[in-house]
Motif scaffolding. Structure first.
Motif, short mmCIF file in Angstrom:
data_model
loop_
_atom_site.label_atom_id
_atom_site.label_comp_id
_atom_site.label_asym_id
_atom_site.label_seq_id
_atom_site.Cartn_x
_atom_site.Cartn_y
_atom_site.Cartn_z
N PRO A 1 -0.71 -27.35 -7.49
CA PRO A 1 0.01 -26.11 -8.24
C PRO A 1 0.34 -24.97 -7.02
O PRO A 1 -0.48 -24.59 -6.31
N VAL A 2 1.83 -24.42 -7.22
CA VAL A 2 2.01 -23.56 -6.13
C VAL A 2 2.03 -22.11 -6.70
O VAL A 2 3.03 -21.79 -7.52
N HIS A 3 1.17 -21.17 -6.26
CA HIS A 3 1.18 -20.02 -6.68
C HIS A 3 1.88 -18.95 -5.58
O HIS A 3 1.05 -18.69 -4.82
N HIS A 4 2.98 -18.38 -5.80
CA HIS A 4 3.65 -17.48 -4.87
C HIS A 4 3.24 -16.06 -5.15
O HIS A 4 2.93 -15.63 -5.98
N CYS A 5 2.84 -15.34 -3.83
CA CYS A 5 2.86 -13.83 -3.88
C CYS A 5 3.99 -13.41 -3.07
O CYS A 5 4.34 -13.95 -1.98
N LEU A 6 4.12 -12.17 -3.19
CA LEU A 6 5.08 -11.22 -2.31
C LEU A 6 4.28 -10.42 -1.36
O LEU A 6 3.43 -9.60 -2.07
N LEU A 7 4.23 -10.52 -0.23
CA LEU A 7 3.18 -9.88 0.81
C LEU A 7 4.07 -8.98 1.55
O LEU A 7 5.18 -9.33 2.05
N ALA A 8 3.34 -7.78 1.80
CA ALA A 8 3.90 -6.97 2.81
C ALA A 8 2.74 -6.18 3.30
O ALA A 8 1.69 -6.32 3.21
N LEU A 9 3.06 -5.59 4.58
CA LEU A 9 2.17 -4.77 5.20
C LEU A 9 1.30 -3.67 4.20
O LEU A 9 2.07 -3.24 3.55
N PRO A 10 0.09 -3.33 4.47
CA PRO A 10 -0.55 -2.32 3.83
C PRO A 10 0.48 -0.85 3.80
O PRO A 10 0.70 -0.56 4.81
N GLY A 11 0.37 -0.50 2.58
CA GLY A 11 1.19 0.87 2.23
C GLY A 11 2.67 0.60 2.14
O GLY A 11 3.28 1.35 1.69
N VAL A 12 3.41 -0.74 2.49
CA VAL A 12 4.72 -0.77 2.21
C VAL A 12 5.09 -0.98 0.50
O VAL A 12 4.13 -1.61 0.11
N ARG A 13 5.98 -0.44 0.05
CA ARG A 13 6.45 -0.44 -1.22
C ARG A 13 7.78 -1.33 -1.15
O ARG A 13 8.23 -1.35 -0.54
N LYS A 14 7.80 -1.89 -2.64
CA LYS A 14 9.04 -2.83 -2.79
C LYS A 14 10.11 -2.13 -2.48
O LYS A 14 11.06 -2.75 -2.04
N GLU A 15 10.06 -0.73 -2.75
CA GLU A 15 11.44 -0.09 -2.59
C GLU A 15 11.79 0.09 -1.02
O GLU A 15 12.89 0.12 -0.50
N ASP A 16 10.59 -0.28 -0.04
CA ASP A 16 11.00 -0.24 1.18
C ASP A 16 11.48 -1.53 1.85
O ASP A 16 11.90 -1.63 3.11
N VAL A 17 11.31 -2.50 1.16
CA VAL A 17 11.65 -3.80 1.53
C VAL A 17 13.14 -4.13 1.58
O VAL A 17 13.70 -4.01 0.33
N THR A 18 13.82 -4.34 2.66
CA THR A 18 15.27 -4.90 2.75
C THR A 18 15.58 -6.35 2.83
O THR A 18 16.56 -6.86 2.84
N ARG A 19 14.40 -6.99 3.23
CA ARG A 19 14.36 -8.44 3.60
C ARG A 19 13.20 -9.24 2.76
O ARG A 19 12.12 -8.54 3.36
N VAL A 20 13.40 -10.39 2.58
CA VAL A 20 12.39 -11.25 2.03
C VAL A 20 12.46 -12.64 2.76
O VAL A 20 13.48 -13.28 2.70
N ILE A 21 11.40 -12.96 3.71
CA ILE A 21 11.38 -14.23 4.39
C ILE A 21 10.45 -15.26 3.85
O ILE A 21 9.58 -14.78 3.39
#
Ligand SMILES: O=C(O)C(=O)C[C@]1(C(=O)O)C=C[C@@H](O)C=C1
Length: 461
Positions: free
Chosen positions: A233-253
């Motif tokens: 079963p594959v359970h994906h998470c969206l990960l970012a550096l501590p303190g980063v909010r979704k609004e700061d993200v311009t790229r998902v890799i």
């Protein structure tokens, strides 16, 4: 080590002896002349210091071409087995990334080690004006020791970095084994062929994204056997550096399969407006964000990758379907003996050189008339695929045909119905190969252990 170099540069293979040291083969190139010329290959050996001791206290005098250093990775190097494996993978990927851009491979390798903290022995293999690369290496006493026969010593190659789903699948398939990270699928195949690993565990299909065609092509090109399967079963998470909010993200890799599996959820996610970019593997994407301090980039990966690379989980369970499952196959140099007392699956690939659909109809009928259930049928357009040597020389190799057909069915090769069906199929086809006959993964999806090759001592059942 009997390697040929199928890649223009970089990391070729790992050889892991994680208890004490970790070796891998890397090639590096001269680019000063603007022509990429292979200038060397090196066996790189990172030596694990004893717990509580720093590397230069273990009596290893730095030799020519060696460096003894202490720095940021040192804590991980002397930590537990997982940290050790992780630091090996991180360090080796850095060395591989660094070396090709250098005009002095040795210095580059040394510099990479120096910045990461480890004892690094360079054992260069001459390639310019010399043919050491092509000469067989002398046998050493260590080469004569028997292949590991216990789960704890089994070496299992997977594609990706620690924290990748393939690593989890390897552990599920062979509990207690040493999982060996490889930077490409092809390296995992070669690691088994060259006895660096005993098994490879590779994804072949996903319930949302479909077949992973690259591995089907590689199955045909190499001579390994499918000896088991494992569904994860594959359970994906969206990960970012501590303190980063979704609004700061311009790229998902992430890995293209992972991006595809989360496409709708990402599009609908409040506060997120980001471009997608493909990466080699999910955990590698997380490590890349962490290592480069990217505050505008998020990665899709596992929660284990978040822990390993110091990332925060911005969103959990972002796969488009909660029943997202990836099927992996276990590969070995030898096939297993098919059995009749366990639920078995058999995978075949065939091609035909006649026009029309009647051949496919006849092949499928051979199974239908014998009540053999198919669990998968897939086709790949014919390309000039390099077949494994003995297929190519057998006289049954495909000539002109449009597609390769891959079929999985629910029965053992030991079953007389299967033997009769395959005898019939061979008459209609110009090429037929049994990729493997192996125990089905019958474990419930929530957890548990896979059915593995029952002929070996590694069997998890
Ligand atoms: O990148 C990873 O973590 C992998 O293990 C690869 C892979 C794949 O190739 O499909 C495995 C499982 C998931 O479906 C997503 C990615």
């Amino acid at each position: 080590m009997p390697f040929h170099n199928p890649f223009p540069s970089q990391l070729l293979a790992f050889e892991a002896a994680p208890a004490t040291s970790f070796s891998f083969l890397v090639s590096y190139q001269q680019i000063a002349t603007e022509e990429e010329e292979l200038i060397g290959m090196a066996v790189v050996n990172i030596v694990k210091p004893p717990i509580g001791q720093s590397p230069n206290l273990q009596g290893r005098a730095p030799r020519r071409g060696s460096v003894v250093v202490r720095s940021s990775l040192q804590g991980a190097v002397v930590g537990n087995r997982t940290e050790w494996l992780t630091s090996c993978a991180v360090l080796s990927s850095k060395v591989a990334a660094l070396a090709p851009h250098s005009t002095n491979g040795h210095l580059a390798l040394a510099a990479a080690a120096a910045s990461n903290g480890a004892v690094l022995d360079l054992d260069p293999v001459k390639t310019i004006n010399g043919s050491a690369r092509n000469l067989p290496a002398p046998l050493r006493i260590a080469d004569l020791s028997p292949a590991p026969m216990h789960g704890s010593e089994l070496r299992v190659a997977y594609q990706g970095m620690p924290g990748a789903y393939s690593e989890k699948a390897s552990v599920k398939a062979y509990p207690g084994s040493d999982a060996i990270p490889c930077d490409q699928f092809e390296v995992a195949f070669q690691a088994v062929e060259n006895w660096i690993a005993d098994r490879a565990v590779l994804p072949v299909e996903n319930s949302l994204g479909g077949s992973i065609h690259r591995n089907y092509d590689l199955l045909l090109r190499h001579r390994l056997h499918i000896v088991g399967e494992v569904q994860l079963p594959v359970h994906h998470c969206l990960l970012a550096l501590p303190g980063v909010r979704k609004e700061d993200v311009t790229r998902v890799i992430s890995h293209p399969q992972a991006l595809a599996q989360c496409e709708h959820t990402l599009t609908r996610m409040a506060g997120l407006n980001a471009a997608r970019e493909a990466f080699d593997d999910t955990a590698g994407a997380a490590e890349y964000v962490a290592a480069n301090g990217l505050r505008d980039t998020a990665a899709i990966a596992s929660s284990r990758a978040a822990e390993l690379y110091g990332m925060e989980v911005l969103a959990d369970g972002i796969q488009d379907d909660s029943g997202n499952v990836t099927r992996f196959v276990m590969l070995a140099r030898e096939p297993i003996v098919p059995r009749m007392d366990l639920p078995f699956k058999t995978s075949i690939v065939f091609a035909h050189d006649k026009e029309g659909t009647s051949v496919l109809f006849k092949v499928l009928s051979a199974f239908a008339f014998r009540d053999i259930s198919l669990t998968k049928i897939d086709s790949r357009p014919h390309r000039p695929i390099r077949l494994a040597a003995d297929d190519a020389g057998s006289g049954t190799a495909p000539k002109q045909f449009e597609y390769m057909f891959y079929v999985d069915f629910q029965a053992s090769l030991a079953d007389p119905r299967v033997q009769n069906a395959l005898a019939e199929v061979q008459e209609f086809t110009s090429f037929l190969r049994v990729l493997g006959s192996y125990p089905m993964d019958m474990t419930p999806m929530a957890a548990g252990v896979a059915s593995s090759d029952s002929s070996s001592a590694y069997s998890s059942s």
